[in-house]
Scaffold this motif. Structure first.
Motif, PDB file in Angstrom:
ATOM      1  N   VAL A 126       4.247  15.312  -7.530  1.00  0.00           N
ATOM      2  CA  VAL A 126       4.015  15.000  -6.256  1.00  0.00           C
ATOM      3  C   VAL A 126       5.056  14.219  -5.697  1.00  0.00           C
ATOM      4  CG1 VAL A 126       2.555  13.964  -4.490  1.00  0.00           C
ATOM      5  CG2 VAL A 126       1.614  15.485  -6.300  1.00  0.00           C
ATOM      6  N   LEU A 127       5.661  14.252  -4.806  1.00  0.00           N
ATOM      7  CA  LEU A 127       6.946  13.555  -4.286  1.00  0.00           C
ATOM      8  C   LEU A 127       6.324  12.172  -3.320  1.00  0.00           C
ATOM      9  CD1 LEU A 127       9.623  15.993  -3.564  1.00  0.00           C
ATOM     10  CD2 LEU A 127       9.074  14.739  -5.686  1.00  0.00           C
ATOM     11  N   PHE A 128       6.648  11.098  -3.344  1.00  0.00           N
ATOM     12  CA  PHE A 128       6.334  10.063  -2.593  1.00  0.00           C
ATOM     13  C   PHE A 128       7.259   9.255  -1.895  1.00  0.00           C
ATOM     14  CE2 PHE A 128       4.671   5.715  -1.567  1.00  0.00           C
ATOM     15  CZ  PHE A 128       3.738   5.846  -0.850  1.00  0.00           C
ATOM     16  N   LEU A 129       7.810   9.438  -0.685  1.00  0.00           N
ATOM     17  CA  LEU A 129       8.713   8.574   0.004  1.00  0.00           C
ATOM     18  C   LEU A 129       8.096   7.320   0.349  1.00  0.00           C
ATOM     19  CD1 LEU A 129      10.093  11.609   2.371  1.00  0.00           C
ATOM     20  CD2 LEU A 129      10.317  11.319  -0.074  1.00  0.00           C
ATOM     21  N   ASN A 130       8.772   6.460  -0.363  1.00  0.00           N
ATOM     22  CA  ASN A 130       8.689   4.848  -0.386  1.00  0.00           C
ATOM     23  C   ASN A 130       9.201   4.130   0.482  1.00  0.00           C
ATOM     24  OD1 ASN A 130       6.773   2.645  -1.215  1.00  0.00           O
ATOM     25  ND2 ASN A 130       8.127   2.362  -2.773  1.00  0.00           N
ATOM     26  N   LEU A 206       4.475  13.045   0.011  1.00  0.00           N
ATOM     27  CA  LEU A 206       3.729  12.182   1.294  1.00  0.00           C
ATOM     28  C   LEU A 206       4.735  10.816   1.403  1.00  0.00           C
ATOM     29  CD1 LEU A 206       1.530  13.092  -1.320  1.00  0.00           C
ATOM     30  CD2 LEU A 206      -0.174  11.985   0.046  1.00  0.00           C
ATOM     31  N   THR A 207       4.276  10.078   2.306  1.00  0.00           N
ATOM     32  CA  THR A 207       5.151   9.026   2.803  1.00  0.00           C
ATOM     33  C   THR A 207       4.372   7.869   2.867  1.00  0.00           C
ATOM     34  OG1 THR A 207       4.691   9.261   5.032  1.00  0.00           O
ATOM     35  CG2 THR A 207       6.624  10.453   4.259  1.00  0.00           C
ATOM     36  N   GLY A 208       4.858   6.546   2.780  1.00  0.00           N
ATOM     37  CA  GLY A 208       4.144   5.478   2.932  1.00  0.00           C
ATOM     38  C   GLY A 208       5.190   4.241   2.500  1.00  0.00           C
ATOM     39  N   SER A 209       4.540   2.912   2.200  1.00  0.00           N
ATOM     40  CA  SER A 209       5.336   1.711   1.743  1.00  0.00           C
ATOM     41  C   SER A 209       4.206   0.961   0.823  1.00  0.00           C
ATOM     42  CB  SER A 209       5.554   0.967   3.022  1.00  0.00           C
ATOM     43  OG  SER A 209       5.894  -0.429   2.623  1.00  0.00           O
ATOM     44  N   ALA A 210       4.783   1.219  -0.309  1.00  0.00           N
ATOM     45  CA  ALA A 210       3.953   0.438  -1.434  1.00  0.00           C
ATOM     46  C   ALA A 210       3.765  -1.103  -1.054  1.00  0.00           C
ATOM     47  CB  ALA A 210       4.479   0.553  -2.710  1.00  0.00           C
ATOM     48  N   LEU A 211       4.922  -1.748  -0.576  1.00  0.00           N
ATOM     49  CA  LEU A 211       5.046  -3.168  -0.384  1.00  0.00           C
ATOM     50  C   LEU A 211       3.993  -3.432   0.888  1.00  0.00           C
ATOM     51  CD1 LEU A 211       6.383  -5.786  -0.818  1.00  0.00           C
ATOM     52  CD2 LEU A 211       8.185  -5.492   0.791  1.00  0.00           C
ATOM     53  N   LYS A 212       3.946  -2.640   1.871  1.00  0.00           N
ATOM     54  CA  LYS A 212       3.111  -2.863   3.019  1.00  0.00           C
ATOM     55  C   LYS A 212       1.765  -2.277   3.045  1.00  0.00           C
ATOM     56  CE  LYS A 212       6.298  -5.043   5.156  1.00  0.00           C
ATOM     57  NZ  LYS A 212       6.005  -6.637   5.322  1.00  0.00           N
ATOM     58  N   GLY A 215      -0.095   4.267   3.247  1.00  0.00           N
ATOM     59  CA  GLY A 215       0.013   5.657   2.367  1.00  0.00           C
ATOM     60  C   GLY A 215      -0.718   5.697   1.169  1.00  0.00           C
ATOM     61  N   ILE A 216      -1.351   4.732   0.596  1.00  0.00           N
ATOM     62  CA  ILE A 216      -1.793   4.639  -0.888  1.00  0.00           C
ATOM     63  C   ILE A 216      -2.898   5.613  -1.172  1.00  0.00           C
ATOM     64  CG2 ILE A 216      -2.499   2.910  -2.735  1.00  0.00           C
ATOM     65  CD1 ILE A 216       0.256   2.491  -1.738  1.00  0.00           C
TER      66      ILE A 216
END
Length: 646
Positions: A126-130, A206-212, A215-216
């Motif tokens: 699974v790819l996660f665009l961070n 999937l996409t998201g921002s771990a810092l913010k 998308g978790i």
């Protein structure tokens, strides 16, 4: 149990936000109360003091979380290329992976290397665009890079058109309906995507921002939906040792992924016990398991197929060892496949009296990393280590100081060369004196294609050399080829045993193990030696104004440019460059590009190198062609013997 379990690794190019993402996954699943910070040194998956101080992952860390009734063993891996060995060992334990990509930087060279390794191992991904919060983040641009550089079979889960094209392209019946104007609802597309993703035929994005904290939870859902559960295998015991750790009370424990069967507390496990000096055959020893701990640290009592745990009581069993039947493993377990050490350094303690302690400390570190080869020469008193690169050396110095209270320095890294035979030659040995002994051997040694390694065959009938003695000859070949006439490991040779004889009365069980290096070295002497140097396949992302300078640097380093390709505002340059001339180039590139360039490397292979541009190595054991001294060493009349490779 297997259906409600996942073994998943998280991989990324360095600084893509992988460890921060791991923290968020643990927090959302309730495994930790508060999200740790990489910069503050409080990340739960960076538990070593050196990781906390430097804000860099050094060791792979396995943690447990639960999400909607599914238990997930999550392995957070280092991103820096110097710690590729940790990444590689993690692959042995997994059923699926999350590959993190920075949406601002896009697909970076190391991202491609990691994806190739995952795909080669047959692991669903699974790819996660961070880092969507970062300035310059561009999902459309990054997705174009993903489809071009990684796989065209990747699609955003929020893009029904892309999902439909991907799914219908793999099914002629659906494709005909799609081209006729049929539409498919989102649930149907996700159902088909699930099947394809678990088979490794498609890659959900999937996409998201771990810092913010964006998308978790969709990623957690995707991990248990699109990545497969372990296969249930009860056909026999099969497990792989992929890491080790030290416990103050229980001693050395090893991390085991079990692929088949069961093991439990107080059960006996059969392990290799070295070569029997009387028969020359491999001995087997039994070790009793004293305790098995679960990933979360509790007493597990036993491990079943699909599970991961820490097993105590197996002594010094090596990383990469397979418990039980290796034929039941679903993929290759081979240390050094992803990246092998190409450099060697000499370790010198600040206080000469600390040499023994330094040696023991380095051997302890090597037991945790099978690619960190440690060699100590009794004759010269030198302690040498094989390493990946400069960052690893910095970490090793810190570990020696913090874990072992030792201060040391490393010499400037030197390249690890290899060698091969220059032309076909025969090697002969008649080990018949002083009695009792009798082993006569003749080999034909021929050059082979680059990268082919070593092949061996025998055309000698068993009436001349008994089958078990021929087996001993094959067993002794690694010893015989460990150092050639230039002092380096010999490779790319075809070896044929063409003649020889044993004696019914005088042949001793170890005679053919003693004779093999003797005959092989005789053949290498007759055929001459060719030095081989390691060549890197280098990928560089560059600002356009720096491309000309880098091409000039490649030529200066005795390399060759393979291609250049525009990548948005940067240029991707690929080249082949010798290790010997490029050891410090990452620093030079950072200075040249003002930190805007990126570089990743992998071993391309070995090519011939003039001796004046390379180096020879000291022999670490007795030269078999110094026959008198060699026979004395073989009969333990000299310190070290012929079996002491280190």
């Amino acid at each position: 149990m297997a259906g409600s379990l996942r073994n998943i690794g998280i991989f990324a190019h360095v600084d893509a936000g992988k460890t921060t993402l791991s923290e968020q996954l643990l927090a959302h699943a309730g495994a930790i109360r508060q999200v740790g910070s990489v910069d503050a040194g409080t990340a739960h998956t960076d538990s070593l003091p050196v990781e906390q101080r430097r804000g860099i992952s050094v060791k792979a860390k396995c943690v447990r979380l639960n999400w909607h009734g599914t238990a997930v063993n999550l392995i957070d891996t280092p991103g820096h290329v110097d710690f590729s060995a940790e990444v590689e060992r993690s692959l042995w334990a997994l059923d699926g992976a999350v590959l993190v990509i920075c949406a601002a930087e896009g697909v970076q060279p190391q991202t491609e290397t990691l994806f190739e390794a995952l795909r080669e191992q047959g692991l669903p991904v699974v790819l996660f665009l961070n880092k969507l919060d970062r300035e310059g983040a561009d999902v459309a641009r990054t997705m174009a890079q993903v489809r071009r550089l990684l796989s065209p079979d990747a699609a955003l889960l929020t893009d029904d058109d892309a999902l439909a094209e991907l799914i219908c392209g793999a099914d002629d019946g659906l494709l005909e309906r799609y081209l006729s104007g049929a539409t498919f609802n989102h649930e149907f597309l996700l159902s088909r995507m699930t099947d394809m993703a678990r088979q490794g035929r498609a890659y959900p994005v999937l996409t998201g921002s771990a810092l913010k904290d964006q998308g978790i939870e969709p990623l957690l859902d995707a991990m248990v939906t699109f990545l497969p559960a372990p296969e249930e295998n009860e056909s026999g015991l099969c497990g792989v040792v992929f890491a080790s750790q030290q416990d103050r009370l229980l001693g050395r424990g090893v991390w085991v992924r079990l692929y088949g069967g069961h093991i439990g507390n107080r059960e006996a496990v059969e392990l290799p016990g070295g070569i029997d000096p009387m028969t020359g055959e491999e001995r087997r020893v039994q070790r009793k398991i004293t305790q098995i701990r679960a990933v979360d640290g509790g007493d597990a009592g036993q491990l079943s197929a699909g599970e991961i745990g820490i097993v105590y009581g197996l002594g010094d069993v090596g990383i990469g060892h397979v418990l039980g039947d290796a034929a039941l493993l679903p993929r290759r377990v081979e240390p050094g496949h992803l990246r092998t050490p190409l450099l060697t350094v000499q370790a010198v303690p600040d206080k000469p009296e600390d040499m023994q302690a330094l040696r023991l400390a380095c051997e302890t570190l090597a037991s945790e990393d099978p690619l960190l080869h440690v060699r100590y020469s009794r004759e010269t008193g030198e302690l040498n280590l094989q390493v990946m690169g400069a960052i690893q050396l910095e970490i090793l110095l810190e570990e020696l100081r913090t874990r072992f209270d030792l201060s040391a320095n490393f010499s400037r890294p030197a390249v690890i060369y290899r060698e091969t035979i220059a032309q076909p030659a025969e090697g002969f040995c008649a080990y018949t004196m002083p009695k009792p002994c009798w082993a006569v051997l003749k080999f034909l040694i021929e050059p082979a294609e680059r990268g082919s390694g070593v092949t061996f065959r025998s055309v000698v009938p068993v009436r001349d050399i008994m089958a078990r003695y021929q087996h001993q000859v094959e067993q002794a070949l690694p010893l015989a080829l460990h150092q050639g006439r230039l002092g380096w490991q010999v490779t790319d040779v075809n070896i044929t045993l063409i003649d020889g004889e044993h004696h019914l009365i005088h042949t001793h069980p170890l005679d053919f193990i003693v004779a093999t290096p003797w005959a092989i070295q005789d053949g290498l002497r007759r055929g001459g030696s060719t030095l081989l140097e390691p060549i890197l396949h280098m990928r560089l992302l560059l600002p356009p104004e720096c491309v000309g300078r880098v091409m000039s640097d490649v030529a200066t380093m005795r390399g060759e440019v393979l291609s250049t390709l525009a990548e948005g505002e940067r240029t991707l340059l690929t080249a082949l460059v010798p290790v010997a001339t490029s050891m410090d180039y990452s620093s030079a590139l950072a200075s040249l590009t003002g930190g805007r360039g990126a570089m990743s490397v992998r071993l391309h292979g070995y090519r011939e190198c003039p001796l004046e541009l390379g180096a020879t190595a000291k022999r670490r054991s007795v030269d078999p062609l110094d026959t008198s001294k060699y026979i004395l060493a073989a009969r333990s009349a000299l310190d070290g013997g012929i079996f002491d490779l280190d």
